[in-house]
Design an enzyme around this catalytic site. Structure first.
Site, PDB file in Angstrom:
ATOM      1  N   HIS A 101      34.842  49.102  47.986  1.00  0.00           N
ATOM      2  CA  HIS A 101      35.566  50.367  48.095  1.00  0.00           C
ATOM      3  C   HIS A 101      34.811  51.262  49.073  1.00  0.00           C
ATOM      4  CE1 HIS A 101      37.482  49.586  43.920  1.00  0.00           C
ATOM      5  NE2 HIS A 101      38.326  49.265  44.888  1.00  0.00           N
ATOM      6  N   ARG A 121      34.445  54.379  49.808  1.00  0.00           N
ATOM      7  CA  ARG A 121      33.765  55.637  49.488  1.00  0.00           C
ATOM      8  C   ARG A 121      32.523  55.468  48.630  1.00  0.00           C
ATOM      9  NH1 ARG A 121      38.760  58.043  45.947  1.00  0.00           N
ATOM     10  NH2 ARG A 121      38.721  56.649  44.154  1.00  0.00           N
ATOM     11  N   ARG A 162      39.375  55.163  49.877  1.00  0.00           N
ATOM     12  CA  ARG A 162      38.989  54.070  48.987  1.00  0.00           C
ATOM     13  C   ARG A 162      39.283  52.679  49.561  1.00  0.00           C
ATOM     14  NH1 ARG A 162      38.932  52.913  43.207  1.00  0.00           N
ATOM     15  NH2 ARG A 162      40.116  51.034  42.683  1.00  0.00           N
ATOM     16  N   ASN A 193      39.851  45.509  45.807  1.00  0.00           N
ATOM     17  CA  ASN A 193      39.520  45.023  44.468  1.00  0.00           C
ATOM     18  C   ASN A 193      40.743  44.934  43.564  1.00  0.00           C
ATOM     19  OD1 ASN A 193      37.255  43.991  43.035  1.00  0.00           O
ATOM     20  ND2 ASN A 193      37.304  45.775  41.688  1.00  0.00           N
ATOM     21  N   ARG A 194      41.909  44.902  44.159  1.00  0.00           N
ATOM     22  CA  ARG A 194      43.157  44.572  43.458  1.00  0.00           C
ATOM     23  C   ARG A 194      43.866  43.420  44.160  1.00  0.00           C
ATOM     24  NH1 ARG A 194      40.783  47.856  40.999  1.00  0.00           N
ATOM     25  NH2 ARG A 194      41.546  49.724  39.905  1.00  0.00           N
ATOM     26  N   HIS A 231      29.413  48.766  42.466  1.00  0.00           N
ATOM     27  CA  HIS A 231      30.389  49.846  42.629  1.00  0.00           C
ATOM     28  C   HIS A 231      29.733  51.161  42.212  1.00  0.00           C
ATOM     29  CE1 HIS A 231      34.292  47.467  42.981  1.00  0.00           C
ATOM     30  NE2 HIS A 231      33.400  46.529  42.715  1.00  0.00           N
ATOM     31  N   SER A 232      30.482  52.236  42.328  1.00  0.00           N
ATOM     32  CA  SER A 232      30.107  53.507  41.716  1.00  0.00           C
ATOM     33  C   SER A 232      31.415  54.236  41.396  1.00  0.00           C
ATOM     34  CB  SER A 232      29.236  54.353  42.667  1.00  0.00           C
ATOM     35  OG  SER A 232      29.948  54.770  43.810  1.00  0.00           O
ATOM     36  N   TYR A 233      31.431  54.998  40.298  1.00  0.00           N
ATOM     37  CA  TYR A 233      30.315  55.468  39.514  1.00  0.00           C
ATOM     38  C   TYR A 233      30.692  55.368  38.045  1.00  0.00           C
ATOM     39  CZ  TYR A 233      33.301  59.599  39.000  1.00  0.00           C
ATOM     40  OH  TYR A 233      34.358  60.430  38.717  1.00  0.00           O
ATOM     41  N   GLU A 244      28.725  49.552  37.757  1.00  0.00           N
ATOM     42  CA  GLU A 244      29.063  50.908  38.198  1.00  0.00           C
ATOM     43  C   GLU A 244      27.779  51.733  38.174  1.00  0.00           C
ATOM     44  OE1 GLU A 244      31.829  52.030  39.331  1.00  0.00           O
ATOM     45  OE2 GLU A 244      33.484  50.806  38.562  1.00  0.00           O
TER      46      GLU A 244
END
Length: 664
Positions: free
Chosen positions: A219, A221, A281, A306-307, A361-363, A437
């Site tokens: 992603h 961002r 994103r 991620n989809r 990933h975050s967050y 995350e």
């Protein structure tokens, strides 16, 4: 309930979209302000409404940073200030949804946490030195750059956000100077022709070794994820031959680390601090158009990578609409970035070799294991996954005291199908699969805009948790695992002074004790960000891309090969104070911050109090902010009006300490 939700959604749609411009356009009004709000449902009906809003985010110009997992669980939504925010508040209030302000001006948060004087690192430069919040009052910094292993030739600006070209240059430099254990792998190319590169780290062997996969920044961002992946690379290479356990890792296993799976999206987010750009994103796939409800067409670009994987694709937690932030693509593996991962892991080099798949990933501070497409759906070896996850988060917490929760994505956040982690578990049959995350935790307001001071601590603690996963892989293959933190790890708890640990524990104890008793006021409230704890537990380049790649390579080669290590940075704990009010919509949040902003690193800090109180040396009675005296001077009642916050941040000035009472 469905009829009511549809009626409310239609009302929101009518109010917010009349005269609005499609969310896909890349031309932005720099005068527009965006806020981040917390919303929480109080019943199933209002929870359903919030989830429907997320599925239709593109219609209402909303950006869900975090989804609600259950009743009373907060969702974080970025919304345009002014009419859109007011009307959304009215609709949600009517639906029994609690709304509170988290960040009144997201762009100011971006500039405060990510602004830099080095334009080569961050596209939008330093525009807000005066916006920096006060540091925590510490006699010594928590951030210790000695935790970043030293490489003689390859340098990376750890503790800062750098360009994708800097990432690739760093990895190529490592390959050049450490060819015995490092090799560049190019798994594919993006829509714009940028190479998707990573590093294979492993000592040469006569037999095929088991493998560990790590990726970040799928992603765009989520900047902290690529920084953390690069730290993994740095530690594995720099500590090889020095740290016995890491040497064993590299001798026994092959690590494939791809720090940035979405270079196009990442570079786009670096072009401007405007929230709709910085918080992008998806990837940067070409525009797709759909008929608009108001006539004409809406044209938007980008797919949520991620989809886009083949695991219950397009079933839950994604959208068919190209303008949605969670658009799953026209078909499974429609994107060159996701095809690159699939094709590389299916090559003879990788097939049936991967024992661990970790995606950063975050967050939210979550350690997530499969499956995330629906609630309470687990793989057969869930017991082993949970056992290793629990070890990982316990080991992580021993570094700085940061608490993570564990569970599936569906159980801890919300259902989402088509993720790379679930695909790795189901299609590749990888044993240990985790989506991590990173900081901050869900309750804090920084979200994706993690302060640069927290980058190295985030990477350090995550690497410690990651080592438990590597140990599990070694145990799985009957190899010698790490002997643990207590036996000499270079990044173990022993490297953190007792004073630092006391400071971390004191902060967490105060904040945790206040969290349960905090109340919402109708007057001005202070909202604080800290690092602390949770309360719980086919890869082919498309045509016409060669010129993009040539330009990228030219940019790469034009910069210097190695960048000097940055100087000692300020403390890692950097709370960001935001002021909000329910009565004044356009309140300037910088009014107080500007008055108490810090100077440059080379400047000696002063206090608003006349002298530095000796009581600050007592961890049980100290101020955590420089501005405590200033706040009290400007509002004599601030200690009573903001008791929870002031007790945590200004215990000495407000005379909340038991030690203060005993002495006076």
């Amino acid at each position: 309930m469905r009829y009511l939700c549809k009626s409310i959604l239609l009302a929101v749609h009518t109010i917010l979209l009349v005269g609005s411009v499609c969310c896909s356009t890349d031309v932005h009004n720099t005068d527009d302000k965006y806020a981040l709000i917390h919303v929480s449902a109080h019943d199933e009906q209002s929870l359903h409404l919030i989830k429907q809003l997320q599925l239709n985010d593109f219609k209402y110009d909303l950006d869900f940073w975090k989804s609600p997992s259950s009743i009373s669980d907060k969702a974080d939504i970025m919304v345009k200030r002014g009419k859109s925010e007011r009307m959304l508040r009215q609709i949600l209030s009517f639906a029994n949804v609690t709304v509170s302000m988290s960040v009144p001006d997201v762009e100011k948060l971006i500039m405060r946490n990510e602004g830099t004087t080095s334009k080569s690192h961050l596209g939008f430069g330093s525009l807000s030195k005066w916006l920096h919040d006060d540091p925590i009052l510490d006699s010594e910094p928590d951030l210790d750059l000695t935790k970043v292993g030293a490489l003689k030739k390859a340098k990376y600006p750890f503790g800062d956000y750098a360009s994708y070209a800097d990432m690739v240059k760093y990895m190529r430099t490592i390959e050049f100077y450490y060819p015995r254990i490092a090799k560049i792998v190019r798994i594919g190319a993006t829509h714009e022709g940028k190479p998707i590169e990573g590093l294979k780290i492993g000592a040469r062997s006569s037999h095929k070794k088991r493998a560990v996969w790590v990726d970040g920044n799928i992603h765009a961002r989520e900047w902290a994820s690529s920084h953390t992946a690069l730290y993994f690379i740095n530690q594995l290479v720099s500590e090889y031959g020095k740290d016995a356990q890491i040497t064993n890792y590299v001798d026994t296993l092959d690590f494939y680390i791809v720090p940035c799976l979405n270079p196009d999206g990442y570079e786009y987010t670096r072009t401007s601090p405007i929230p709709t750009v910085r918080l992008w994103r998806k990837n940067r796939s070409p525009e797709l158009c759909r008929p608009s409800l108001w006539g004409g067409e809406k044209c938007c670009r980008g797919v949520d990578l991620n989809r886009n994987f083949r695991f219950h694709w397009a079933e839950r937690g994604s959208s068919y609409e190209p303008c949605s932030n969670i658009y799953h693509g026209e078909e499974v593996f429609s994107e060159p970035e996701t095809r690159a991962v699939r094709n590389f892991l299916a090559t003879p080099e990788m097939k049936d070799r991967v024992d661990a798949f970790v995606t950063l990933h975050s967050y939210a501070q979550l350690w997530i294991y499969p499956y995330s497409h629906e609630e309470q759906n687990y793989p057969e070896d869930i017991g082993e996954l949970r056992k290793t996850a629990r070890k990982a988060i316990n080991r992580l917490s021993r570094v700085y005291g940061t608490n993570y929760r564990m569970g599936t994505g569906a159980d801890t956040l919300s259902p989402a199908a088509g993720g790379s982690d679930d695909w790795a578990k189901s299609a590749l049959n990888v044993k240990y699969v985790y989506l991590i995350e990173l900081r901050p935790q869900m309750e804090l307001s920084n979200g994706f805009i993690l302060h640069k001071k927290e980058l190295i601590p985030t990477a350090v603690e995550t690497f410690e948790g990651f080592r438990e996963v590597v140990d599990a892989v070694l145990t799985l293959n009957n190899s010698t695992s790490s002997i643990g933190l207590s036996s000499g790890s270079n990044t173990s708890r022993k490297t953190i002074s007792d004073l630092q640990m006391r400071k971390q524990q004191y902060r967490m104890r105060l904040l945790a004790s206040q969290a349960a008793g905090s109340t919402t006021r109708s007057t001005t409230t202070l909202k604080t960000s800290t690092t602390s704890v949770s309360t719980t537990s086919e890869a082919t380049s498309p045509s016409k891309t060669s010129r993009h790649f040539d330009r990228f390579t030219a940019d790469l080669n034009s910069s210097t090969r190695a960048r000097p290590t940055p100087p000692m940075a300020p403390p890692i704990m950097s709370p960001s104070t935001e002021f909000s009010t329910t009565t004044t919509e356009e309140e300037d949040v910088t009014g107080v911050i500007r008055s108490s902003s810090i100077a440059s690193r080379a400047t000696t800090y002063g206090f608003f109090t006349a002298t530095k109180p000796s009581a600050f040396l007592d961890p049980e009675c100290r101020d955590m902010r420089y501005s405590c005296g200033f706040w009290l001077k400007n509002n004599k009642q601030v200690c009573e009006e903001q008791q929870s916050f002031m007790r945590a941040q200004c215990a000495y000035t407000c005379k909340f300490c038991t030690s203060f009472i005993k002495r006076h």
